[in-house]
Design a protein around this motif. Sequence first.
Motif, mmCIF file in Angstrom:
data_model
loop_
_atom_site.group_PDB
_atom_site.id
_atom_site.type_symbol
_atom_site.label_atom_id
_atom_site.label_comp_id
_atom_site.label_asym_id
_atom_site.label_seq_id
_atom_site.Cartn_x
_atom_site.Cartn_y
_atom_site.Cartn_z
ATOM 1 N N LEU A 265 -5.777 24.973 -0.005
ATOM 2 C CA LEU A 265 -6.512 25.585 1.219
ATOM 3 C C LEU A 265 -6.268 24.630 2.480
ATOM 4 C CD1 LEU A 265 -10.267 26.187 0.452
ATOM 5 C CD2 LEU A 265 -9.645 25.016 2.370
ATOM 6 N N LYS A 266 -6.217 23.442 2.126
ATOM 7 C CA LYS A 266 -5.813 22.772 3.149
ATOM 8 C C LYS A 266 -4.657 22.822 4.116
ATOM 9 C CE LYS A 266 -4.922 18.172 2.705
ATOM 10 N NZ LYS A 266 -5.036 16.761 2.205
ATOM 11 N N GLU A 267 -3.617 22.924 3.305
ATOM 12 C CA GLU A 267 -2.320 23.428 3.822
ATOM 13 C C GLU A 267 -2.457 24.707 4.672
ATOM 14 O OE1 GLU A 267 0.395 21.549 4.239
ATOM 15 O OE2 GLU A 267 -0.759 20.013 3.433
ATOM 16 N N ARG A 268 -3.175 25.693 4.045
ATOM 17 C CA ARG A 268 -3.453 27.014 4.809
ATOM 18 C C ARG A 268 -4.072 26.767 6.189
ATOM 19 N NH1 ARG A 268 -4.108 29.249 -0.352
ATOM 20 N NH2 ARG A 268 -6.245 29.128 -0.386
ATOM 21 N N ALA A 269 -5.248 25.849 6.113
ATOM 22 C CA ALA A 269 -5.944 25.594 7.482
ATOM 23 C C ALA A 269 -5.243 24.808 8.361
ATOM 24 C CB ALA A 269 -7.160 24.979 7.009
ATOM 25 N N ARG A 270 -4.322 24.006 7.620
ATOM 26 C CA ARG A 270 -3.413 23.317 8.691
ATOM 27 C C ARG A 270 -2.416 24.013 9.444
ATOM 28 N NH1 ARG A 270 -3.853 18.005 8.670
ATOM 29 N NH2 ARG A 270 -4.498 17.160 6.829
ATOM 30 N N SER A 271 -1.717 24.938 8.655
ATOM 31 C CA SER A 271 -0.838 25.735 9.353
ATOM 32 C C SER A 271 -1.315 26.871 10.302
ATOM 33 C CB SER A 271 0.030 26.572 8.171
ATOM 34 O OG SER A 271 -0.957 27.659 7.310
ATOM 35 N N VAL A 272 -2.608 27.429 10.144
ATOM 36 C CA VAL A 272 -3.300 28.007 11.093
ATOM 37 C C VAL A 272 -3.364 26.885 12.508
ATOM 38 C CG1 VAL A 272 -5.610 28.663 11.968
ATOM 39 C CG2 VAL A 272 -4.748 29.505 9.678
ATOM 40 N N LEU A 273 -3.760 25.916 12.121
ATOM 41 C CA LEU A 273 -3.808 25.100 13.374
ATOM 42 C C LEU A 273 -2.636 24.672 14.260
ATOM 43 C CD1 LEU A 273 -6.538 22.609 12.231
ATOM 44 C CD2 LEU A 273 -6.706 24.048 14.100
ATOM 45 N N HIS A 274 -1.486 24.558 13.237
ATOM 46 C CA HIS A 274 -0.125 24.153 13.610
ATOM 47 C C HIS A 274 0.408 25.284 14.388
ATOM 48 C CE1 HIS A 274 4.037 22.439 13.580
ATOM 49 N NE2 HIS A 274 3.104 21.302 13.311
ATOM 50 N N GLU A 275 0.332 26.565 13.942
ATOM 51 C CA GLU A 275 0.806 27.527 14.526
ATOM 52 C C GLU A 275 0.059 27.514 15.927
ATOM 53 O OE1 GLU A 275 0.171 31.129 12.179
ATOM 54 O OE2 GLU A 275 1.351 30.394 10.601
ATOM 55 N N ALA A 276 -1.223 27.608 15.870
ATOM 56 C CA ALA A 276 -2.044 27.537 17.454
ATOM 57 C C ALA A 276 -1.495 26.391 18.234
ATOM 58 C CB ALA A 276 -3.439 27.474 17.168
ATOM 59 N N GLY A 277 -0.563 25.578 17.850
ATOM 60 C CA GLY A 277 -0.081 24.488 18.575
ATOM 61 C C GLY A 277 -0.695 23.072 18.278
ATOM 62 N N VAL A 278 -1.301 22.990 17.449
ATOM 63 C CA VAL A 278 -2.119 21.418 17.112
ATOM 64 C C VAL A 278 -1.121 20.834 16.172
ATOM 65 C CG1 VAL A 278 -3.975 20.423 15.958
ATOM 66 C CG2 VAL A 278 -4.289 22.391 17.293
ATOM 67 N N HIS A 280 -2.001 17.511 15.391
ATOM 68 C CA HIS A 280 -2.344 16.539 14.380
ATOM 69 C C HIS A 280 -3.935 17.058 13.984
ATOM 70 C CE1 HIS A 280 -4.206 12.622 12.945
ATOM 71 N NE2 HIS A 280 -3.177 12.378 12.631
ATOM 72 N N ALA A 281 -4.202 17.351 12.930
ATOM 73 C CA ALA A 281 -5.616 17.964 12.401
ATOM 74 C C ALA A 281 -6.266 16.838 11.367
ATOM 75 C CB ALA A 281 -5.172 19.331 11.990
ATOM 76 N N THR A 282 -7.506 16.837 11.527
ATOM 77 C CA THR A 282 -8.107 16.263 10.661
ATOM 78 C C THR A 282 -9.320 17.029 10.008
ATOM 79 O OG1 THR A 282 -7.957 13.985 11.799
ATOM 80 C CG2 THR A 282 -9.830 14.128 10.079
ATOM 81 N N LEU A 283 -9.092 17.281 8.799
ATOM 82 C CA LEU A 283 -10.275 18.396 8.234
ATOM 83 C C LEU A 283 -11.168 17.770 7.164
ATOM 84 C CD1 LEU A 283 -7.611 21.224 7.470
ATOM 85 C CD2 LEU A 283 -8.994 20.917 9.505
ATOM 86 N N GLU A 284 -12.327 18.258 7.307
ATOM 87 C CA GLU A 284 -13.504 17.670 6.509
ATOM 88 C C GLU A 284 -13.863 18.790 5.500
ATOM 89 O OE1 GLU A 284 -16.363 14.875 8.343
ATOM 90 O OE2 GLU A 284 -18.059 15.775 6.899
ATOM 91 N N PHE A 285 -14.045 18.529 4.448
ATOM 92 C CA PHE A 285 -14.625 19.701 3.447
ATOM 93 C C PHE A 285 -15.932 19.376 3.081
ATOM 94 C CE2 PHE A 285 -9.934 19.849 3.085
ATOM 95 C CZ PHE A 285 -9.793 20.877 3.311
ATOM 96 N N GLU A 286 -16.727 20.516 2.874
ATOM 97 C CA GLU A 286 -18.221 20.246 2.620
ATOM 98 C C GLU A 286 -18.428 21.637 1.599
ATOM 99 O OE1 GLU A 286 -19.379 19.397 6.446
ATOM 100 O OE2 GLU A 286 -20.062 21.535 6.744
ATOM 101 N N THR A 287 -19.964 21.260 0.962
ATOM 102 C CA THR A 287 -20.412 22.292 0.212
ATOM 103 C C THR A 287 -21.372 22.908 1.021
ATOM 104 O OG1 THR A 287 -22.109 20.845 -0.616
ATOM 105 C CG2 THR A 287 -20.128 20.659 -1.771
ATOM 106 N N GLU A 288 -21.876 24.321 0.660
ATOM 107 C CA GLU A 288 -22.619 25.065 1.219
ATOM 108 C C GLU A 288 -24.094 24.164 1.590
ATOM 109 O OE1 GLU A 288 -22.855 27.866 2.688
ATOM 110 O OE2 GLU A 288 -20.984 29.007 1.966
ATOM 111 N N GLU A 289 -24.150 23.300 0.505
ATOM 112 C CA GLU A 289 -25.568 22.660 0.547
ATOM 113 C C GLU A 289 -25.577 21.587 1.606
ATOM 114 O OE1 GLU A 289 -28.076 19.555 -2.125
ATOM 115 O OE2 GLU A 289 -26.168 19.990 -2.508
ATOM 116 N N GLU A 290 -24.380 20.929 1.976
ATOM 117 C CA GLU A 290 -24.141 20.125 2.789
ATOM 118 C C GLU A 290 -24.176 20.555 4.177
ATOM 119 O OE1 GLU A 290 -20.987 16.645 2.277
ATOM 120 O OE2 GLU A 290 -20.359 18.394 1.248
ATOM 121 N N TRP A 291 -23.630 21.829 4.146
ATOM 122 C CA TRP A 291 -23.518 22.565 5.502
ATOM 123 C C TRP A 291 -24.949 23.121 5.907
ATOM 124 C CZ3 TRP A 291 -22.956 24.035 10.144
ATOM 125 C CH2 TRP A 291 -22.695 25.367 10.702
#
Length: 301
Positions: A265-278, A280-291
């Motif tokens: 999932l992280k790789e998919r999110a990273r490639s979304v950002l990479h395609e957009a021109g980013v 270096h990306a830093t991604l934080e994952f969290e549960t519904e409860e945290e959100w």
Amino acid sequence: MANDHHHHAAGDNGKGVATAFFLNLAFTVVEIIGGFWTGSIAILSDALHDLGDSLSLGVAWYFQRLSRKGRTPNFTYGYKRFNTLGAIITGVVLVAGSVLILTRAVPALWDPGEPEAEGMIYLAILGVVVNGAAAFRVRKGGDSLNERVISWHLLEDVLGWVAVLVGSIIMYFYDLPWIDPALSIGITLYILYGVVQQLWKAGKIIVQAAPEGLDYSDIEQRLKSVAGVTDAHHLHLWTLDGQYHLASAHLVVEDATSVADLRELKERARSVLHEAGVEHATLEFETEEEWAGHRPDTPDV
Ligand SMILES: [Zn+2]
Ligand SMILES: [Zn+2]
Ligand SMILES: [Zn+2]
């Protein structure tokens, strides 16, 4: 850290920029002397312009070398942002110089001196040759975005000198000394036009504005639609130098997500950002409860 797969190393050798810097600096000195010798404020305006170019080239050359050191414990982003600082310093010098020249050139329209047209012709020919050679040298030295921009700029400078050449030839044959301050004002307004644009861009980088050409809501939407992601928020987009873009975001995932799923999932999110021109990306994952704990409608923690 400096050799992460997602960090592209700068491949410029900077030799073209260095040569253009020394050519430009030497020529600036010649122009300043020539400007006073001929009594031409148009030549002095071009000298100011070339002083600005020398500063920009010097800064670009210096930081191109420095940025090869990569990240350090003190400068964890490397030295890319220093380029922006250099652009601001150069911009302030040019604004001050332009104002100084305008306070002399505008009154000179009504009360022109007697510029030495013949000397101006020689200086203008020299200007066309030196700027033409510098543009050619930078173009040959490399093909990075930076070097292409500099090369185009130097070609524009050749046109500025062609204008001075034409003006001084007219002044050589006819008694029209106001052409000199008129050329000076034209050149100075051209300098200010470029400087204001440069300062605006640099200012936006300093205040962490989203990079030009990146569509915030589009990127947010595409992160939300990554398989396995139920929500995306706290998306931040910024740029180090206008070319190297960074992003950080919170991604909410289902409670049952395994570590292996998370990795894909992280790789998919990273490639979304990479395609957009980013870069270096830093991604934080969290549960519904945290959100639920830091949604905008609840107090921030
Ligand atoms: Zn990294
Ligand atoms: Zn220039
Ligand atoms: Zn969050």
